[in-house]
Design an enzyme around this catalytic site. Structure first.
Site, PDB file in Angstrom:
ATOM      1  N   ASP A  94       0.858  -1.188   0.000  1.00 41.07           N
ATOM      2  CA  ASP A  94       0.000   0.000   0.000  1.00 41.07           C
ATOM      3  C   ASP A  94       0.897   1.242   0.000  1.00 41.07           C
ATOM      4  O   ASP A  94       1.810   1.349   0.828  1.00 41.07           O
ATOM      5  CB  ASP A  94      -0.845  -0.057   1.299  1.00 41.07           C
ATOM      6  CG  ASP A  94      -1.998   0.911   1.300  1.00 41.07           C
ATOM      7  OD1 ASP A  94      -2.378   1.406   0.222  1.00 41.07           O
ATOM      8  OD2 ASP A  94      -2.544   1.153   2.401  1.00 41.07           O
ATOM      9  N   HIS A  95       0.663   2.155  -0.910  1.00 42.15           N
ATOM     10  CA  HIS A  95       1.413   3.423  -0.972  1.00 42.15           C
ATOM     11  C   HIS A  95       2.934   3.263  -1.012  1.00 42.15           C
ATOM     12  O   HIS A  95       3.652   3.881  -0.219  1.00 42.15           O
ATOM     13  CB  HIS A  95       1.048   4.339   0.206  1.00 42.15           C
ATOM     14  CG  HIS A  95      -0.324   4.876   0.105  1.00 42.15           C
ATOM     15  ND1 HIS A  95      -0.664   5.923  -0.708  1.00 42.15           N
ATOM     16  CD2 HIS A  95      -1.472   4.480   0.704  1.00 42.15           C
ATOM     17  CE1 HIS A  95      -1.964   6.157  -0.619  1.00 42.15           C
ATOM     18  NE2 HIS A  95      -2.481   5.294   0.222  1.00 42.15           N
ATOM     19  N   GLU A 146      -1.688   5.960  -8.872  1.00 45.56           N
ATOM     20  CA  GLU A 146      -2.659   6.905  -8.299  1.00 45.56           C
ATOM     21  C   GLU A 146      -2.602   8.240  -9.024  1.00 45.56           C
ATOM     22  O   GLU A 146      -1.547   8.786  -9.299  1.00 45.56           O
ATOM     23  CB  GLU A 146      -2.408   7.117  -6.797  1.00 45.56           C
ATOM     24  CG  GLU A 146      -3.350   8.175  -6.198  1.00 45.56           C
ATOM     25  CD  GLU A 146      -3.449   8.157  -4.667  1.00 45.56           C
ATOM     26  OE1 GLU A 146      -3.246   7.092  -4.070  1.00 45.56           O
ATOM     27  OE2 GLU A 146      -3.750   9.223  -4.093  1.00 45.56           O
ATOM     28  N   SER A 236     -12.904   3.661   5.025  1.00 44.00           N
ATOM     29  CA  SER A 236     -13.509   3.200   6.270  1.00 44.00           C
ATOM     30  C   SER A 236     -14.772   3.999   6.551  1.00 44.00           C
ATOM     31  O   SER A 236     -14.890   5.147   6.133  1.00 44.00           O
ATOM     32  CB  SER A 236     -12.520   3.367   7.432  1.00 44.00           C
ATOM     33  OG  SER A 236     -11.566   2.321   7.405  1.00 44.00           O
ATOM     34  N   ASN A 276     -10.197   0.011  -0.036  1.00 46.19           N
ATOM     35  CA  ASN A 276      -9.241  -0.100   1.069  1.00 46.19           C
ATOM     36  C   ASN A 276      -9.886   0.257   2.401  1.00 46.19           C
ATOM     37  O   ASN A 276     -10.470   1.334   2.543  1.00 46.19           O
ATOM     38  CB  ASN A 276      -8.072   0.865   0.853  1.00 46.19           C
ATOM     39  CG  ASN A 276      -7.204   0.489  -0.331  1.00 46.19           C
ATOM     40  OD1 ASN A 276      -7.505  -0.459  -1.058  1.00 46.19           O
ATOM     41  ND2 ASN A 276      -6.136   1.226  -0.524  1.00 46.19           N
ATOM     42  N   ILE A 277      -9.742  -0.637   3.369  1.00 49.13           N
ATOM     43  CA  ILE A 277     -10.317  -0.410   4.698  1.00 49.13           C
ATOM     44  C   ILE A 277      -9.257  -0.709   5.743  1.00 49.13           C
ATOM     45  O   ILE A 277      -8.806  -1.837   5.879  1.00 49.13           O
ATOM     46  CB  ILE A 277     -11.562  -1.294   4.899  1.00 49.13           C
ATOM     47  CG1 ILE A 277     -12.652  -0.876   3.892  1.00 49.13           C
ATOM     48  CG2 ILE A 277     -12.082  -1.173   6.338  1.00 49.13           C
ATOM     49  CD1 ILE A 277     -13.817  -1.826   3.805  1.00 49.13           C
TER      50      ILE A 277
HETATM   51 ZN   LIG Z   1      -4.354   4.912   0.792  1.00 39.02          ZN
END
Ligand SMILES: [Zn+2]
Length: 331
Positions: A94-95, A146, A236, A276-277
């Site tokens: 992630d990222h 992104e 979320s 994404n959570i």
């Molecule tokens: Zn993110």
């Protein structure tokens, strides 16, 4: 110690996203950095027969250790089988912020990486993303890019305001970089404080309702790149019962507002195929632990409070796959 994700029993996102786009649901990407979280994710996804993306940020990788993570992901695959259902599992960075981090993750068995060049200029973002794609595709690893910047806090990265994705850029970005999926900014946000109360309206019960996601931008993007897998970060819902439990048991969370689940449900039916959570899991665990610390001041064995926290997490994840993302039954 290069290892292929294929030898760990993991899969990349290609097939999963294709099916999710066609089937109008989204694959959950749940962040993890310890054993209880991993167990809860696998248990919930096996029980609801959902494919899953196990997601690790650069910070979580430092926290948990890269070698342990590789074996935990392999363990997740074997654990799922032992629980009775061989669900597809992706291990995703992630990222990722540099080529080197993405490269290292691929060498340690990740089946998918995100290269987030969204804080750079457009041209630099294209160049960096292209470089990661060229490397990753040699190993059949999928890459998420992104465009646009989300507001909120993600590890060390803080952005004050949204920079919405510009639909005019997406086609050019996707074709120049060769990415497999694209994270966009349409009003979701990182962290548990996604909106300020003064950005929200109140409903009849006095509950704060955040501003709606920019579905108009999403629709424009879908027109520019039909059928291309779209990713939503910062999704979320910040369940208010967890915030209340935390604050009733010594916590002090202020202005915690998330994305309403109906909006995510709607997004999951569109080209959005990964949601994404992270924060919701943090809240569930913290709420359970805080409550048990107050209820049982004599407890000092971590299993006593991590066990129920794991159970709460599992309930949360199962709820997401069944009621929010629609991925239950799709494994
Ligand atoms: Zn993110």
């Amino acid at each position: 110690m290069a290892v292929s994700y294929k030898d760990l029993g993991l899969v990349n996102t290609k097939e999963l996203f294709k099916k999710a786009t066609e089937g109008k649901y989204a694959i959950p990407a749940f962040n993890f950095n310890n054993m209880e979280q991993m167990q809860a994710i696998v248990q919930a996804c096996v029980e609801t027969k959902s494919p899953v993306i196990l997601q690790v940020s650069g910070g979580a990788r430092k926290y948990a250790n890269q070698t342990l993570l590789r074996y935990m992901a392999q363990g997740a695959v074997e654990y799922a089988k032992e629980l009775g259902y061989n669900i597809p599992i992706v291990l995703h960075l992630d990222h990722g912020d540099t080529f080197e981090l993405c490269q290292s993750c691929i060498e340690y068995g990740f089946s998918s990486v995100m290269i987030d060049g969204s804080h750079h200029s457009y041209e630099e973002n294209v160049a960096l993303t292209r470089k990661v794609v060229e490397y990753a595709h040699k190993y059949d690893v999928s890459v998420e890019g992104e465009l646009g910047v989300l507001a909120g806090i993600e590890d060390d990265v803080v952005a004050e305001h949204h920079t919405y994705t510009q639909p005019e850029e997406v086609q050019d970005f996707v074709s120049k970089t060769g990415v497999d999926s694209l994270a966009i900014s349409i009003g979701t946000s990182h962290g548990a404080n996604k909106f300020k109360p003064d950005q929200c309206t109140r409903n009849a019960e006095g509950i704060l309702i955040p501003p709606p996601l920019r579905f108009d931008i999403l629709e424009e993007i879908e027109k520019k790149i039909p059928g291309f897998p779209i990713v939503l970060h910062g999704s979320s819902s910040v369940p208010q019962q967890y915030v209340k439990t935390i604050n009733d048991n010594g916590g002090n969370l202020k202005d915690s507002i998330g994305i309403p689940e109906e909006e995510l449900r709607r997004a999951a039916k569109s080209a959005v195929c990964k949601i994404n959570i992270d924060s919701d899991g943090r809240l569930a665990m913290t709420a359970s632990i805080r409550e048990n610390f107050i209820l049982h001041p004599e407890w000092f064995d971590p299993r006593q409070y991590l066990g129920p926290a794991r159970e709460e997490l599992k309930k949360l994840y199962a709820h997401k796959t069944v009621n929010v993302l629609g991925s239950a039954g799709k494994a």
